[in-house]
Design an enzyme around this catalytic site. Structure first.
Site, mmCIF file in Angstrom:
data_model
loop_
_atom_site.group_PDB
_atom_site.id
_atom_site.type_symbol
_atom_site.label_atom_id
_atom_site.label_comp_id
_atom_site.label_asym_id
_atom_site.label_seq_id
_atom_site.Cartn_x
_atom_site.Cartn_y
_atom_site.Cartn_z
ATOM 1 N N HIS A 166 14.473 4.392 -0.238
ATOM 2 C CA HIS A 166 15.095 3.266 0.865
ATOM 3 C C HIS A 166 16.529 3.774 -0.100
ATOM 4 O O HIS A 166 16.435 3.556 -0.884
ATOM 5 C CB HIS A 166 14.842 2.648 0.603
ATOM 6 N N GLY A 214 0.585 -0.998 0.134
ATOM 7 C CA GLY A 214 -0.166 -0.614 0.376
ATOM 8 C C GLY A 214 1.159 1.421 -0.128
ATOM 9 O O GLY A 214 2.744 1.275 0.264
ATOM 10 N N CYS A 239 6.133 10.141 -0.170
ATOM 11 C CA CYS A 239 4.075 9.128 0.340
ATOM 12 C C CYS A 239 2.963 9.847 -0.155
ATOM 13 O O CYS A 239 2.018 10.353 0.149
ATOM 14 C CB CYS A 239 3.858 8.832 1.647
ATOM 15 N N ASP A 242 2.054 5.724 -1.571
ATOM 16 C CA ASP A 242 2.336 5.855 -2.350
ATOM 17 C C ASP A 242 4.151 5.670 -2.914
ATOM 18 O O ASP A 242 4.319 4.536 -2.572
ATOM 19 C CB ASP A 242 2.820 7.122 -2.820
ATOM 20 N N VAL A 243 5.059 6.573 -3.096
ATOM 21 C CA VAL A 243 6.431 6.477 -3.974
ATOM 22 C C VAL A 243 6.993 6.639 -2.596
ATOM 23 O O VAL A 243 7.043 7.383 -1.334
ATOM 24 C CB VAL A 243 7.103 7.463 -4.756
ATOM 25 N N THR A 244 8.431 5.865 -2.185
ATOM 26 C CA THR A 244 9.275 5.871 -1.060
ATOM 27 C C THR A 244 10.766 5.973 -1.309
ATOM 28 O O THR A 244 10.718 5.136 -1.935
ATOM 29 C CB THR A 244 8.672 5.680 0.526
#
Length: 246
Positions: A82, A76, A186, A78-80
């Protein structure tokens, strides 16, 4: 109950996905018990099911130049981002094992996310950093003060299939926050991100190792499990013995 704990160091994102896939199948078949993976990734952007590509602010060419991978995944959110200095956790849990804590014989998805948030809130508190939930926004946030609005210190994005969880959380520890300029984290454009390193006051020797041990302890407490530290994925499944080796 026992929570298997694997600290994998820094591994590639594709390796992490494959490891999760195999562990989810093994958890569903009952070959392994509840498990928590703690690790770091090289620089990578992940786009969840609700992602909008406009929230990736850099071109594919620039990302390639910077050595930043990009993956579309089934979690679940949006974009994140790492990257190094960020503690990533992938709980592989059977929510039915928490039947007494939830409705319909298992822990519900919303309750599960709240528990993950609680474990991270307690982890931050171990280092003197007070954090909170924010209504309508998943994750863990610092407290606002004066003219300073709350900032996001941990992102959460999960996937649940047949009652088994995968994907999980990303807690900024000593992360280079400039890399978040590549995205709208996000999909939230009106709040900034932060890290434990920037928020701590009385912990001059903050290390990833200390945060790993804190997170393991707090997840065990919140989820009501005794933490069992394992040396390698092969301790869970023999066929995984070489999966994370370079």
């Amino acid at each position: 109950m026992v929570l298997n704990l694997l600290h994998l160091g820094r591994i590639g994102y594709a390796q992490g996905l494959e490891l999760q896939r195999q562990l989810v199948e093994a958890r569903h078949s009952g070959r392994i018990g509840n498990t928590l993976l703690l690790l770091e990734h090289p620089p990578v952007l992940t786009l969840g099911r609700n992602s909008e590509r406009k929230n990736v602010l850099a071109s594919d060419e620039f990302l390639a130049y910077r050595g930043v991978e990009i993956h579309e995944v089934n979690r679940g959110g949006d974009v994140t981002y790492h990257g190094p200095g960020q503690l990533v956790g992938y709980p592989i849990l059977d929510l039915r094992s928490f039947a007494e804590s939830g409705e319909r014989g298992r822990l519900g998805a919303v309750e599960y996310v709240r528990w993950v948030e609680e474990a991270l809130i307690r982890t931050c508190a171990d280092f003197g950093v007070q954090t909170q939930r924010v209504a309508g926004r998943t994750g863990v946030w610092t407290l606002p003060g004066g003219s300073v609005e709350e900032k996001k210190i941990a992102a959460i994005g999960v996937h649940i299939s047949r009652g088994i969880t995968s994907h999980g959380f990303a807690l900024n520890v000593t992360t280079d926050l400039r890399d978040f300029d590549l995205i709208v984290p996000c999909g939230i454009s009106d709040r900034k991100v932060t890290s434990l390193e920037l928020e701590v006051i009385d912990e001059p020797a903050l290390t990833m190792e200390k945060v790993i041990h804190s997170a393991a302890r707090q997840f065990g407490r919140v989820f009501g499990h005794q933490v069992l530290w394992l040396e390698s994925p092969g301790d869970l499944l023999p066929e995984l013995a070489t999966l994370t080796q370079s």
